[in-house]
Scaffold this motif. Sequence first.
Motif, short mmCIF file in Angstrom:
data_model
loop_
_atom_site.label_atom_id
_atom_site.label_comp_id
_atom_site.label_asym_id
_atom_site.label_seq_id
_atom_site.Cartn_x
_atom_site.Cartn_y
_atom_site.Cartn_z
N LEU A 1 29.75 -26.41 -19.82
CA LEU A 1 29.45 -27.69 -20.45
C LEU A 1 30.08 -28.84 -19.66
CD1 LEU A 1 28.26 -29.46 -22.63
CD2 LEU A 1 30.16 -28.82 -24.14
N LEU B 1 32.21 -32.81 -30.86
CA LEU B 1 32.15 -31.36 -30.99
C LEU B 1 33.40 -30.90 -31.71
CD1 LEU B 1 30.91 -30.52 -27.38
CD2 LEU B 1 29.54 -30.94 -29.43
N VAL C 1 25.47 -25.79 -27.06
CA VAL C 1 25.57 -27.24 -26.94
C VAL C 1 25.04 -27.68 -25.58
CG1 VAL C 1 27.14 -29.21 -26.88
CG2 VAL C 1 27.51 -27.37 -28.54
N PHE D 1 35.69 -34.02 -27.63
CA PHE D 1 35.99 -32.63 -27.91
C PHE D 1 37.27 -32.49 -28.73
CE2 PHE D 1 33.55 -32.54 -24.04
CZ PHE D 1 32.96 -31.28 -23.93
N LEU E 1 29.60 -23.18 -27.23
CA LEU E 1 29.39 -24.36 -26.39
C LEU E 1 28.25 -24.14 -25.39
CD1 LEU E 1 33.07 -25.49 -25.76
CD2 LEU E 1 31.39 -26.52 -27.30
N VAL F 1 30.89 -26.31 -34.04
CA VAL F 1 30.88 -25.01 -33.37
C VAL F 1 31.93 -24.17 -34.10
CG1 VAL F 1 31.05 -23.80 -31.15
CG2 VAL F 1 30.35 -26.21 -31.21
N VAL G 1 32.93 -23.52 -22.13
CA VAL G 1 33.67 -24.75 -21.84
C VAL G 1 33.38 -25.23 -20.42
CG1 VAL G 1 35.96 -25.74 -21.48
CG2 VAL G 1 35.53 -24.34 -23.50
#
Length: 219
Positions: free
Chosen positions: A91, A162, A206, A5, A203, A182, A88
Amino acid sequence: EAVLFDMDGLLVDTESVYRDAILAEAEARGSPMPLSLFLQMVGLPAHACDDLATSHFGAEVDLAVYNSDVDARVKERLDAGVALKPGVIELLDLLDELNMPRAIVTSSSHATVEAHLGRSGIVPRFNAVIARGDYTRGKPHPDPFLRAAGMLQRNPTHCLVLEDSHNGIRAAHAAGMIAIMVPDLLEPTEEIHGLCLAVAETLHDVRDGLLRWRGSQRR
């Protein structure tokens, strides 16, 4: 096998804070900065941002004073609170369920990671934090991501990155990794589309993609 990340603009909504602080400081100095110049700074290491600032203000600018004044503006905003980006926590919860290691890979310092994310409590949920000083060359070079793969003991080609910045995507591609953008302040260009597996709105998207991937692995 691992997810890497970026931080600013990907995990936490700070790129807009830096944008507002830098543009306000330039205005206060009587030398308004075009937004297009700031956008070139997104995802770059500090020394490269300093070079762009010097190109705007002139060689006589005292970068230490300029950066201190910008940092003061940023701190004022951060002290008022800064939000995690949507998706966030969800995920990270999924990665826990998948038992998949993850790292923060940023151009910022370790102190900045703590300043931006410390209050959120999510830093301990990462297996590693790779920040300025942990690698020789910053993004768009692959070094930060390759260092993260090494820390997690994973093959770079099996790592998902990401990112919200063009330079971050370029770095991920150069490292031979799978990249998803993103977008935050920057929209993907034709070049960036060519370097990405996909462009996700948030996210949450994702997470949904990883769930679909998990489902396909079980069939």
